[in-house]
Design a protein around this motif. Structure first.
Motif, PDB file in Angstrom:
ATOM      1  N   LYS A 109       0.832  -1.205   0.000  1.00 41.44           N
ATOM      2  CA  LYS A 109       0.000   0.000   0.000  1.00 41.44           C
ATOM      3  C   LYS A 109       0.869   1.258   0.000  1.00 41.44           C
ATOM      4  CE  LYS A 109      -3.858  -2.047   2.536  1.00 41.44           C
ATOM      5  NZ  LYS A 109      -4.570  -2.044   3.849  1.00 41.44           N
ATOM      6  N   LEU A 110       1.950   1.223   0.774  1.00 34.60           N
ATOM      7  CA  LEU A 110       2.853   2.369   0.867  1.00 34.60           C
ATOM      8  C   LEU A 110       3.700   2.537  -0.390  1.00 34.60           C
ATOM      9  CD1 LEU A 110       4.132   1.875   4.530  1.00 34.60           C
ATOM     10  CD2 LEU A 110       2.564   3.650   3.731  1.00 34.60           C
ATOM     11  N   TYR A 111       4.122   1.404  -0.944  1.00 34.81           N
ATOM     12  CA  TYR A 111       5.022   1.400  -2.106  1.00 34.81           C
ATOM     13  C   TYR A 111       4.462   0.465  -3.177  1.00 34.81           C
ATOM     14  CZ  TYR A 111       8.080   3.182   1.565  1.00 34.81           C
ATOM     15  OH  TYR A 111       8.606   3.893   2.605  1.00 34.81           O
ATOM     16  N   PRO A 112       3.453   0.894  -3.929  1.00 37.32           N
ATOM     17  CA  PRO A 112       2.795   0.002  -4.892  1.00 37.32           C
ATOM     18  C   PRO A 112       3.743  -0.568  -5.948  1.00 37.32           C
ATOM     19  CG  PRO A 112       1.672   2.133  -4.783  1.00 37.32           C
ATOM     20  CD  PRO A 112       2.866   2.221  -3.907  1.00 37.32           C
ATOM     21  N   GLU A 113       4.838   0.134  -6.238  1.00 35.97           N
ATOM     22  CA  GLU A 113       5.771  -0.348  -7.265  1.00 35.97           C
ATOM     23  C   GLU A 113       6.810  -1.326  -6.714  1.00 35.97           C
ATOM     24  OE1 GLU A 113       7.875   2.849  -5.148  1.00 35.97           O
ATOM     25  OE2 GLU A 113       5.818   2.565  -5.749  1.00 35.97           O
ATOM     26  N   ALA A 114       6.817  -1.543  -5.405  1.00 26.75           N
ATOM     27  CA  ALA A 114       7.824  -2.419  -4.793  1.00 26.75           C
ATOM     28  C   ALA A 114       7.640  -3.865  -5.248  1.00 26.75           C
ATOM     29  CB  ALA A 114       7.738  -2.339  -3.277  1.00 26.75           C
ATOM     30  N   GLU A 115       8.751  -4.493  -5.578  1.00 28.59           N
ATOM     31  CA  GLU A 115       8.761  -5.921  -5.908  1.00 28.59           C
ATOM     32  C   GLU A 115       9.206  -6.668  -4.666  1.00 28.59           C
ATOM     33  OE1 GLU A 115      10.696  -7.090  -9.623  1.00 28.59           O
ATOM     34  OE2 GLU A 115      10.803  -4.951 -10.095  1.00 28.59           O
ATOM     35  N   LEU A 116       8.248  -7.180  -3.930  1.00 33.86           N
ATOM     36  CA  LEU A 116       8.536  -7.816  -2.648  1.00 33.86           C
ATOM     37  C   LEU A 116       8.823  -9.304  -2.816  1.00 33.86           C
ATOM     38  CD1 LEU A 116       5.706  -6.082  -0.635  1.00 33.86           C
ATOM     39  CD2 LEU A 116       8.133  -5.492  -0.655  1.00 33.86           C
ATOM     40  N   PRO A 117       9.689  -9.832  -1.971  1.00 30.03           N
ATOM     41  CA  PRO A 117       9.897 -11.277  -1.985  1.00 30.03           C
ATOM     42  C   PRO A 117       8.630 -11.973  -1.473  1.00 30.03           C
ATOM     43  CG  PRO A 117      11.057 -10.296  -0.148  1.00 30.03           C
ATOM     44  CD  PRO A 117      10.483  -9.163  -0.949  1.00 30.03           C
ATOM     45  N   VAL A 118       8.557 -13.261  -1.708  1.00 26.70           N
ATOM     46  CA  VAL A 118       7.418 -14.060  -1.246  1.00 26.70           C
ATOM     47  C   VAL A 118       7.913 -15.005  -0.155  1.00 26.70           C
ATOM     48  CG1 VAL A 118       5.721 -15.793  -1.929  1.00 26.70           C
ATOM     49  CG2 VAL A 118       6.285 -13.905  -3.483  1.00 26.70           C
ATOM     50  N   PHE A 119       7.144 -15.078   0.917  1.00 27.24           N
ATOM     51  CA  PHE A 119       7.456 -15.978   2.027  1.00 27.24           C
ATOM     52  C   PHE A 119       6.276 -16.918   2.231  1.00 27.24           C
ATOM     53  CE2 PHE A 119       9.876 -12.141   2.805  1.00 27.24           C
ATOM     54  CZ  PHE A 119      11.121 -12.627   3.167  1.00 27.24           C
ATOM     55  N   LYS A 120       6.530 -18.192   2.070  1.00 29.20           N
ATOM     56  CA  LYS A 120       5.505 -19.200   2.341  1.00 29.20           C
ATOM     57  C   LYS A 120       5.955 -19.985   3.556  1.00 29.20           C
ATOM     58  CE  LYS A 120       3.897 -19.567  -2.353  1.00 29.20           C
ATOM     59  NZ  LYS A 120       3.714 -20.376  -3.534  1.00 29.20           N
ATOM     60  N   THR A 121       5.048 -20.163   4.493  1.00 37.25           N
ATOM     61  CA  THR A 121       5.402 -20.870   5.721  1.00 37.25           C
ATOM     62  C   THR A 121       4.526 -22.097   5.916  1.00 37.25           C
ATOM     63  OG1 THR A 121       3.917 -19.503   7.039  1.00 37.25           O
ATOM     64  CG2 THR A 121       6.221 -18.778   6.882  1.00 37.25           C
ATOM     65  N   GLU A 122       5.111 -23.069   6.569  1.00 40.00           N
ATOM     66  CA  GLU A 122       4.375 -24.281   6.934  1.00 40.00           C
ATOM     67  C   GLU A 122       4.838 -24.688   8.322  1.00 40.00           C
ATOM     68  OE1 GLU A 122       3.721 -28.906   5.452  1.00 40.00           O
ATOM     69  OE2 GLU A 122       5.035 -27.583   4.299  1.00 40.00           O
ATOM     70  N   ARG A 123       3.894 -24.680   9.264  1.00 42.74           N
ATOM     71  CA  ARG A 123       4.216 -25.077  10.635  1.00 42.74           C
ATOM     72  C   ARG A 123       4.160 -26.598  10.684  1.00 42.74           C
ATOM     73  NH1 ARG A 123       4.033 -22.416  16.094  1.00 42.74           N
ATOM     74  NH2 ARG A 123       3.401 -20.566  14.938  1.00 42.74           N
ATOM     75  N   LEU A 124       5.297 -27.215  10.881  1.00 38.21           N
ATOM     76  CA  LEU A 124       5.399 -28.676  10.901  1.00 38.21           C
ATOM     77  C   LEU A 124       5.165 -29.241  12.298  1.00 38.21           C
ATOM     78  CD1 LEU A 124       8.481 -29.029   8.530  1.00 38.21           C
ATOM     79  CD2 LEU A 124       6.047 -29.201   7.952  1.00 38.21           C
ATOM     80  N   ALA A 125       5.439 -28.437  13.310  1.00 42.56           N
ATOM     81  CA  ALA A 125       5.221 -28.794  14.716  1.00 42.56           C
ATOM     82  C   ALA A 125       5.255 -27.483  15.488  1.00 42.56           C
ATOM     83  CB  ALA A 125       6.323 -29.744  15.203  1.00 42.56           C
ATOM     84  N   PRO A 126       4.846 -27.484  16.756  1.00 43.43           N
ATOM     85  CA  PRO A 126       4.881 -26.222  17.511  1.00 43.43           C
ATOM     86  C   PRO A 126       6.268 -25.564  17.539  1.00 43.43           C
ATOM     87  CG  PRO A 126       3.607 -27.850  18.707  1.00 43.43           C
ATOM     88  CD  PRO A 126       4.233 -28.570  17.539  1.00 43.43           C
ATOM     89  N   ASP A 127       7.316 -26.364  17.426  1.00 43.15           N
ATOM     90  CA  ASP A 127       8.675 -25.839  17.486  1.00 43.15           C
ATOM     91  C   ASP A 127       9.431 -25.956  16.162  1.00 43.15           C
ATOM     92  OD1 ASP A 127       8.901 -28.596  17.411  1.00 43.15           O
ATOM     93  OD2 ASP A 127      10.414 -28.691  18.992  1.00 43.15           O
TER      94      ASP A 127
END
Length: 179
Positions: A109-127
């Motif tokens: 929203k602040l920087y519409p032209e920014a090319e941001l990296p993508v972060f995908k997460t998967e919680r495999l266990a609480p730790d």
């Protein structure tokens, strides 16, 4: 790439080496704009890599170490300048899991032209969290430093390993196991 990243890298270098040394190192780096970066400007990532390499040559520290140190520096910058992103986050995983769905939405929203990296997460266990970073820029070690800084911020320790994702340019899978 947003200029704030360049400006903060220069601030970190000035903190470590002093302004005069930074000026000398930047002069040798053969930068397109002679090292004159502004927070609102956009610059090619290749210029950031040139700056990192120049300070690596000057300091004797590897580019890997410098990128990780810069990840720690930027975490402090984000905490000090964007505290709202950290509200309600009680641990490392609760923050990492919302980078794309909350933080990057606001950044866009602040920087519409920014090319941001993508972060995908998967919680495999609480730790145990698996986080995949993908970006058009080769800044995996910077990301690793940000993860380390996040752990420090929440007073947690973990074994953090990473490996390239097969067949995907500039994608790295981080395996984070709290200890």
């Amino acid at each position: 790439m947003k200029g704030v990243i360049f400006v903060e890298l220069i601030k970190m270098a000035e903190d470590a080496f002093g302004e005069d040394t930074v000026d000398l190192v930047l002069d040798k780096a053969n930068l397109e704009n002679d090292g004159a970066f502004t927070t609102v400007g956009n610059y090619p990532c290749s210029e950031l890599i040139k700056v990192v390499m120049a300070f690596s040559e000057h300091s004797g520290l590897s580019p890997v170490v410098l990128q990780r140190k810069f990840g720690h520096w930027m975490m402090d910058h984000f905490v000090n300048n964007y505290p709202v992103f950290f509200e309600g986050k009680t641990d490392t995983f609760s923050l990492l899991e919302v980078v794309d769905g909350e933080i990057h939405v606001e950044v866009q929203k602040l920087y519409p032209e920014a090319e941001l990296p993508v972060f995908k997460t998967e919680r495999l266990a609480p730790d145990h969290l698996l986080m995949t970073y993908s970006s058009p820029r080769p800044l995996g070690e910077f990301c690793h430093g940000m993860i380390e800084a996040c752990l420090t911020r929440f007073d947690q320790t973990a074994d953090v390993t990473h490996a390239a994702v097969a067949g995907v340019d500039n994608a790295i899978a981080f395996d984070i196991r709290l200890t």
